[in-house]
Design a protein around this motif. Structure first.
Motif, short mmCIF file in Angstrom:
data_model
loop_
_atom_site.label_atom_id
_atom_site.label_comp_id
_atom_site.label_asym_id
_atom_site.label_seq_id
_atom_site.Cartn_x
_atom_site.Cartn_y
_atom_site.Cartn_z
N ARG A 17 0.83 -1.20 0.00
CA ARG A 17 0.00 0.00 0.00
C ARG A 17 0.86 1.25 0.00
O ARG A 17 0.54 2.22 -0.66
N ALA A 18 1.97 1.21 0.72
CA ALA A 18 2.84 2.39 0.76
C ALA A 18 3.36 2.71 -0.62
O ALA A 18 3.33 3.86 -1.07
N VAL A 19 3.81 1.67 -1.35
CA VAL A 19 4.32 1.91 -2.69
C VAL A 19 3.19 2.36 -3.61
O VAL A 19 3.34 3.27 -4.42
N ALA A 20 2.01 1.74 -3.46
CA ALA A 20 0.88 2.09 -4.34
C ALA A 20 0.46 3.53 -4.15
O ALA A 20 0.02 4.19 -5.10
N ARG A 21 0.58 4.06 -2.93
CA ARG A 21 0.12 5.43 -2.68
C ARG A 21 1.19 6.45 -2.94
O ARG A 21 0.96 7.64 -2.73
N GLY A 22 2.37 6.03 -3.31
CA GLY A 22 3.39 7.02 -3.60
C GLY A 22 4.01 7.66 -2.38
O GLY A 22 4.49 8.78 -2.41
N VAL A 23 4.01 6.91 -1.31
CA VAL A 23 4.59 7.41 -0.07
C VAL A 23 6.11 7.39 -0.20
O VAL A 23 6.67 6.55 -0.89
N SER A 24 6.77 8.33 0.46
CA SER A 24 8.24 8.31 0.41
C SER A 24 8.75 8.74 1.76
O SER A 24 8.00 9.11 2.64
N GLY A 25 10.07 8.68 1.90
CA GLY A 25 10.67 9.18 3.12
C GLY A 25 10.63 8.19 4.26
O GLY A 25 10.53 6.98 4.04
N PRO A 26 10.72 8.68 5.50
CA PRO A 26 10.75 7.76 6.64
C PRO A 26 9.52 6.88 6.71
O PRO A 26 9.60 5.75 7.17
N VAL A 27 8.37 7.37 6.26
CA VAL A 27 7.16 6.56 6.30
C VAL A 27 7.33 5.34 5.42
O VAL A 27 6.96 4.22 5.79
N LEU A 28 7.92 5.53 4.22
CA LEU A 28 8.11 4.40 3.32
C LEU A 28 9.14 3.45 3.88
O LEU A 28 8.97 2.22 3.86
N ARG A 29 10.23 4.02 4.42
CA ARG A 29 11.29 3.16 4.92
C ARG A 29 10.84 2.39 6.14
O ARG A 29 11.30 1.29 6.41
N ARG A 51 6.95 27.23 -15.88
CA ARG A 51 6.16 26.50 -14.89
C ARG A 51 7.12 25.90 -13.89
O ARG A 51 8.15 25.35 -14.28
N VAL A 52 6.80 26.02 -12.65
CA VAL A 52 7.57 25.32 -11.62
C VAL A 52 6.60 24.43 -10.88
O VAL A 52 5.65 24.92 -10.28
N LYS A 53 6.78 23.15 -10.97
CA LYS A 53 5.87 22.25 -10.27
C LYS A 53 6.64 21.62 -9.12
O LYS A 53 7.70 21.02 -9.31
N HIS A 54 6.11 21.75 -7.91
CA HIS A 54 6.74 21.14 -6.74
C HIS A 54 6.03 19.86 -6.42
O HIS A 54 4.80 19.82 -6.34
N ARG A 55 6.79 18.79 -6.24
CA ARG A 55 6.20 17.55 -5.78
C ARG A 55 6.47 17.49 -4.27
O ARG A 55 7.61 17.28 -3.86
N GLY A 56 5.44 17.70 -3.50
CA GLY A 56 5.63 17.74 -2.06
C GLY A 56 5.64 16.35 -1.47
O GLY A 56 4.76 15.54 -1.76
N ALA A 57 6.61 16.07 -0.63
CA ALA A 57 6.68 14.75 -0.04
C ALA A 57 5.52 14.51 0.89
O ALA A 57 4.87 13.47 0.88
N ALA A 58 5.23 15.51 1.74
CA ALA A 58 4.16 15.32 2.71
C ALA A 58 2.82 15.23 2.03
O ALA A 58 1.90 14.58 2.55
N PHE A 59 2.68 15.87 0.86
CA PHE A 59 1.42 15.81 0.14
C PHE A 59 1.10 14.37 -0.25
O PHE A 59 -0.02 13.89 -0.04
N SER A 60 2.09 13.68 -0.81
CA SER A 60 1.83 12.29 -1.17
C SER A 60 1.67 11.43 0.07
O SER A 60 0.85 10.51 0.08
N ASN A 61 2.43 11.72 1.11
CA ASN A 61 2.29 10.92 2.32
C ASN A 61 0.91 11.04 2.92
O ASN A 61 0.42 10.13 3.57
N LEU A 62 0.27 12.20 2.72
CA LEU A 62 -1.02 12.41 3.35
C LEU A 62 -2.10 11.53 2.73
O LEU A 62 -3.17 11.36 3.31
N GLN A 63 -1.81 10.95 1.57
CA GLN A 63 -2.85 10.15 0.92
C GLN A 63 -3.20 8.90 1.69
O GLN A 63 -4.24 8.30 1.45
N ILE A 64 -2.31 8.45 2.57
CA ILE A 64 -2.64 7.23 3.30
C ILE A 64 -3.48 7.51 4.53
O ILE A 64 -3.88 6.58 5.22
N VAL A 65 -3.79 8.77 4.79
CA VAL A 65 -4.58 9.09 6.00
C VAL A 65 -5.93 8.38 6.01
O VAL A 65 -6.27 7.74 7.01
N PRO A 66 -6.73 8.42 4.95
CA PRO A 66 -8.01 7.69 5.04
C PRO A 66 -7.81 6.20 5.29
O PRO A 66 -8.56 5.60 6.06
#
Lengths: 391, 156, 375
Positions: free
Chosen positions: C218-230, C333-348
């Motif tokens: 699920r972590a990989v599927a949701r695009g989680v990264s960082g300490p949460v993924l590790r 265009r500058v697009k920022h990929r926020g780490a915490a933004f993707s991590n927040l997807q696992i909240v539900p």
């Protein structure tokens, strides 16, 4: 801490109020606390020795004169609880500051000593509103019930030999009854607030307090069985040779834990979890109503350690240095011993508050029902058995 | 002086008891009931039994109101309709019957109050009134078990 | 379908629909979560974000490239210069700017100092959420030291605007290396205390072990990264996978944990702090004390038309920036990929079935910073 690279002065910001926060003055703080304790001691002497002596000299000892004397003592005890609250709130903030490497309040009064007075004035000045969805009568009544329940415990606490308002022979049952009443005030406050979060908080608080009252009552009974009497003065007298915390070690530990839960103190402060439910059952309260909840909590912060001292640490016992027991001087010295022992226990409670995180709600309850009650029952049986064979 | 206290307590007992059955708000009704029991504990105190007064306070004026508040909170029932006319009539009839029944006993006491110490109470409970005491505790156990069974059935 | 609120489901009459936030002490910022509560248990959770949206990406389209750098600072505001780096790296790639070795090492030192600062904030606030009020002050004191060190060099504490294209803006303060070495000694002593207070506390164990378990898939599927993924067992770290700056020159490990519960996330962040201390110690030795701090960069930054994505390992995960240039001196265009933004997807996912206080612990372990999530 002197080896770390503290950045140069201009990088290190706070320069408020014209004094250098790098220099704290512990001697000043200790003087302030001693002043509070001295005032406390004077009020205790006045209530328990001064007023009866005065009324005895005037001959107003019985009938309506007795009622008047007791009323005056109760008023003085109310003043005492105000002083206790002032001191304990200040002490809490200062001690938390010490543990957290900061100063605590420093502005009002010498080393922050009058801070609590200003807190009280602020609470008085706040608008004491009643939310539209609340049941006005019960909303107003709840803090009063909680405060009265805490305050009523003063009636049976012996500050020195003979210095008790009501040395009834059912003191312990009375104590159980009033501690249950304080749970009732909390529940009432939450129910009458008309707010979902307050309701959840009140349910949790009520469930927790009620669950921890059972081991509390069982420990009371254990102490009663060991001492052979239900009156608090008798329990203190029975500890003449041996303080109870040694033979009753297990009930003592259980009582400390149960007191922490009754106080809604960390690690059991779930009902007041500031970071979760904002303030739980008293979220809709402000002004003087809130002040009463607050006051009740801090008065109990004094009273429950006082009870620990009464039940397990020999109450007011201490060396009298040749003073005649029963005299005013002996009474004053004994009440000083009592205050000192209670202060040690208050400090331990504050220390626990500064250090530990809080347990989750269901973990709390599980602990009470599955661990503390069987242990308390075991302690009761053990104490009864020991009393049979030792005495 | 105890006569004044008695009359005062009795009057307030009546007031709060009537409040308890006539208020529309459940919370206030429960509160009035608690106060009624608390004042009855005062009456026990006047009768010289502080042990019974303390127990009455502990059980009926503290613990039971907490239980009722829990029930009110969990069932979310806040108001009840006031007493209906037939209920008021039945209540008055019961009060009249009680007056008639007890009338013979009023005014015959000798005015002496024998204080009952906790030891006496305890000894009597465990010797003279042992059977009712044990039956009551078994009843409480049954009630507790029943409540747990019912709660489990509802949750599961 | 309206996602603004939860509609009551027929048949679930016990469910209470409650709003948590956006003003709430435990949501680490402005997060609003609409919860369906059955008693103490959460049945549904819908997070709502956007309360801190400040329009960074659109604003950055109207700023020249050097002016964009202070805006990037303000995204993940507890991590300071970590936010500047992916943008700087992307533009350096597009322009072919060479960064001297000393500048790379200085940048990495600041990068790891801010990782320590961010994890200290995390630890203090996580313990505050769990109820312990004192560790917050200890960790913030240590962070004060870091911020003081940064301030001596860069002039500002939290949002220093220090990196630039080709290196850093100014040379480090003469006391810098000694300050960092002293701070590391102090920090190593403090970590012992923190370990006692946090990792070994039985109350923390009771609140976090087995709570909020996130499976690897699920972590990989949701695009989680960082300490949460590790903490869920996947050993992915941008510093090892796509190395940048001075990371190829230092030795460090990637801590992972197979458990995936909240305690594992706590533990992984602790180990990351140890690894940061280790990296900093090596860099204090390795960095040349004199030399260039900035490579040659054109006076006017005008990257050729094209796009470039660079990512770094933020304190929260993979922070990436996509820079699209149209040849002018302002980015298209500058697009920022926020780490915490993707991590927040696992909240539900994590909230469902958890108790309410577990939700607090889970949010604390996810460590969201809303500047990065909402931008």
């Amino acid at each position: 801490m002197s080896q770390i690279p503290i950045p140069e002065d201009r990088h290190f910001r706070p320069r408020l109020l014209g004094y250098d926060p790098q220099k704290s003055r512990p001697w000043l703080e200790r003087t302030v606390y001693s002043a509070y304790v001295f005032v406390f001691w004077l009020i205790v002497i006045g209530t328990y020795a001064g007023v009866p002596a005065l009324f005895g000299a005037l001959g107003w000892d019985s009938g309506w004169g007795f009622v008047l004397m007791r009323t005056l003592q109760v008023v003085l005890l109310f003043l005492l609880s105000a002083v206790i609250a002032l001191l304990l709130i200040l002490l809490l903030r200062k001690y938390l500051g010490k543990v957290q490497e900061r100063y605590g309040p420093m502005h009002y009064g010498p080393a922050g000593g009058i801070q609590t007075v200003f807190d009280a004035l602020k609470l008085l000045a706040k608008e004491d509103f009643v939310p539209a969805a609340a049941d006005v009568l019960t909303f107003r009544l709840a803090p009063a019930i909680t405060f009265v329940a805490s305050f009523a415990m003063f009636a049976v606490i012996p500050f020195a030999s003979g210095w008790v308002l009501a040395d009834t022979n059912v003191g312990l049952i009375y104590l159980i009854a009033v501690s249950t009443l304080s749970a009732y005030g909390v529940l009432l406050g939450g129910v009458s607030s008309g707010n979902k979060w307050a309701l959840i908080g009140a349910l949790r608080a009520g469930a927790q307090m009620v669950s921890y009252e059972i081991p509390l009552a069982l420990v009371f009974l254990t102490v009663a069985v060991w001492s052979g009497t239900l009156s608090l003065g008798g329990i203190v007298d029975a500890q003449l040779g041996l303080w109870n915390f040694l033979p009753l070690a297990l009930p003592f530990v259980l009582y400390v834990i149960a007191s922490l839960a009754e106080l809604k103190h960390i690690p059991f402060d779930f009902p007041e979890a500031e970071s979760e439910l904002i303030a739980g059952y008293n979220v809709e309260y402000s002004g003087m109503s809130f002040a009463f909840f607050f006051l009740a909590e801090f008065v109990e912060l004094f009273l429950l350690p006082a009870l620990i001292v009464v039940f397990f640490f020999g109450g007011w016992h201490g060396p009298l240095f040749g003073l005649e027991p029963g005299s005013l001087a002996a009474g004053a010295l004994e009440s000083l011993y009592f205050t000192a022992k209670t202060a040690v226990w208050v400090w331990i409670f504050l220390w626990i508050r500064a250090t530990l995180p809080r347990y989750r709600d269901d973990q709390l309850m599980e602990f009470a029902w599955k661990a503390m009650i069987p242990l308390a029952l075991f302690g009761l049986v053990l104490a009864a058995y020991l009393r049979l064979i030792w005495r | 002086m105890s006569l004044t206290a008695f009359y005062a307590l009795a009057a307030f007992v009546l007031v709060f008891a009537i409040l308890a059955v006539t208020t529309a708000s459940m919370v206030r009704a429960a509160l009035s009931l608690a106060i009624t029991f608390f004042l009855i504990a005062g009456l026990y105190l006047l009768l010289g039994s502080p042990a019974l007064a303390a127990i009455q306070f502990m059980v009926n004026a503290s613990a039971i109101p907490i239980m009722t508040l829990f029930i009110i909170m969990m069932t979310q029932s806040r108001t009840s309709a006031g007493p209906r006319s037939w209920q008021i009539a039945a209540g008055l009839l019961a009060a009249a019957a009680a007056l008639v029944f007890f009338k013979g006993n009023v005014g015959h006491g000798d005015g002496q109050i024998t204080p009952v110490s906790p030891e006496t109470l305890g000894v009597n409970l465990l010797q003279a009134a042992l059977l009712p005491f044990e039956v009551a505790s078994v009843l409480l156990l049954l009630a507790m078990v029943g409540a747990i069974v019912l709660a489990r059935r509802r949750a599961g | 379908m309206s996602t603004m609120s939860l509609e009551p489901v027929p048949g679930r009459s016990d469910e209470m629909i409650v709003n948590m936030g956006p003003q709430h002490p435990a949501t680490h910022g402005v997060l609003r979560v609409v919860l369906g509560l059955e008693g103490e248990r959460i049945t549904r959770a819908v997070p709502h974000i956007g309360y801190l949206h400040r329009n960074h990406e659109k604003i950055e389209e109207a700023r020249t490239y050097p002016m964009v750098i202070p805006y990037t600072d303000r995204m993940d505001y507890v991590s300071g210069t970590q936010n500047e780096l992916p943008f700087v790296l992307a533009v350096e790639d597009m322009l072919g700017i060479e960064v001297p070795d000393r500048a790379k090492k200085i940048r990495t030192m600041f990068f790891e100092l801010y990782r320590l600062a961010s994890h200290l904030v995390w630890m203090g606030t996580a313990m505050l959420d769990l109820g312990a009020i004192s560790p917050f002050l200890y960790t913030f004191w240590d962070r004060e030291i870091i911020l003081g060190i940064v301030e001596k060099t860069a002039g500002a504490r939290m949002l220093p605007n220090y990196y630039t294209f080709g290196g850093v803006r100014r040379d480090v303060h003469p006391d810098f290396f000694k300050d960092v070495a002293d701070f590391l000694d102090h920090m190593e002593r403090r970590m012992v205390d923190y370990e006692h207070l946090v990792l070994e506390s039985p109350v923390v164990h009771a609140r976090t072990i087995g709570v909020g378990v996130l499976s690897k898939e699920r972590a990989v599927a949701r695009g989680v990264s960082g300490p949460v993924l590790r903490a869920s067992g996947v050993a992915y770290d941008v510093r090892k996978a796509f190395p940048y700056d001075a990371y190829p020159d230092v030795e460090f490990e990637i801590p992972t944990s197979p458990d995936g519960d909240t305690y594992a996330r706590f533990w992984v962040r602790f180990q990351e702090m140890y690894q940061s201390i280790r990296i900093l110690r090596q860099l204090v030795e390795l960095t040349p004390k004199t030399g260039p701090y900035k490579g040659k960069a054109p006076a006017r930054i005008k990257p050729p038309a094209g796009e470039r994505y660079r990512a770094v390992e933020n304190s929260r995960g993979e922070l990436g920036v996509l820079v699209v240039s149209d040849g002018t001196d302002k980015p298209y265009r500058v697009k920022h990929r926020g780490a915490a933004f993707s991590n927040l997807q696992i909240v539900p996912d994590l909230f469902e079935g958890a108790k309410f206080s577990d939700a607090i612990a889970i949010l604390a372990s996810l460590d969201p910073v809303f500047g990065e999530i909402d931008r």
